[in-house]
Design a protein around this motif. Sequence first.
Motif, PDB file in Angstrom:
ATOM      1  N   ALA A 142     -67.611 -18.186 -70.543  1.00  0.00           N
ATOM      2  CA  ALA A 142     -68.275 -16.978 -70.033  1.00  0.00           C
ATOM      3  C   ALA A 142     -67.400 -15.746 -70.253  1.00  0.00           C
ATOM      4  O   ALA A 142     -66.179 -15.800 -70.102  1.00  0.00           O
ATOM      5  CB  ALA A 142     -68.576 -17.126 -68.548  1.00  0.00           C
ATOM      6  N   SER A 184     -75.437 -12.858 -59.520  1.00  0.00           N
ATOM      7  CA  SER A 184     -75.936 -13.470 -60.768  1.00  0.00           C
ATOM      8  C   SER A 184     -75.621 -12.630 -62.006  1.00  0.00           C
ATOM      9  O   SER A 184     -76.433 -12.542 -62.930  1.00  0.00           O
ATOM     10  CB  SER A 184     -77.439 -13.727 -60.679  1.00  0.00           C
ATOM     11  OG  SER A 184     -77.716 -14.602 -59.617  1.00  0.00           O
ATOM     12  N   CYS A 185     -74.447 -12.035 -62.025  1.00  0.00           N
ATOM     13  CA  CYS A 185     -74.013 -11.242 -63.185  1.00  0.00           C
ATOM     14  C   CYS A 185     -73.400 -12.116 -64.274  1.00  0.00           C
ATOM     15  O   CYS A 185     -73.206 -11.657 -65.395  1.00  0.00           O
ATOM     16  CB  CYS A 185     -72.998 -10.189 -62.740  1.00  0.00           C
ATOM     17  SG  CYS A 185     -73.697  -8.954 -61.636  1.00  0.00           S
ATOM     18  N   PRO A 234     -73.960 -15.557 -66.382  1.00  0.00           N
ATOM     19  CA  PRO A 234     -74.997 -16.555 -66.671  1.00  0.00           C
ATOM     20  C   PRO A 234     -74.493 -17.991 -66.510  1.00  0.00           C
ATOM     21  O   PRO A 234     -73.314 -18.275 -66.706  1.00  0.00           O
ATOM     22  CB  PRO A 234     -75.376 -16.262 -68.122  1.00  0.00           C
ATOM     23  CG  PRO A 234     -74.224 -15.538 -68.699  1.00  0.00           C
ATOM     24  CD  PRO A 234     -73.543 -14.824 -67.565  1.00  0.00           C
ATOM     25  N   ASP A 235     -75.404 -18.883 -66.150  1.00  0.00           N
ATOM     26  CA  ASP A 235     -75.162 -20.333 -66.076  1.00  0.00           C
ATOM     27  C   ASP A 235     -74.114 -20.753 -65.052  1.00  0.00           C
ATOM     28  O   ASP A 235     -73.420 -21.753 -65.239  1.00  0.00           O
ATOM     29  CB  ASP A 235     -74.786 -20.896 -67.449  1.00  0.00           C
ATOM     30  CG  ASP A 235     -75.856 -20.644 -68.490  1.00  0.00           C
ATOM     31  OD1 ASP A 235     -77.038 -20.703 -68.128  1.00  0.00           O
ATOM     32  OD2 ASP A 235     -75.500 -20.394 -69.653  1.00  0.00           O
TER      33      ASP A 235
END
Length: 63
Positions: free
Chosen positions: A45, A27-28, A30-31
């Motif tokens: 990103a 989860s480094c 986001p989204d």
Amino acid sequence: MDYISAPEAVKKWGISERRVQKLCAESCIPDISKIGYMWLIPKDAEKPIDGRTKRKAGETIER
């Protein structure tokens, strides 16, 4: 929101596909989303900072 796949992120960021997968799993980024085995990364990103190293680029170790 537009998404890219892990292989597209590899080309964009210049890192290995396995590293992109690990960044997603940790989860480094986001989204992110995962459909089946495929990670979907937001097109806008930014490449996460590599937290595996403590030295800055170009810095040498003095002994």
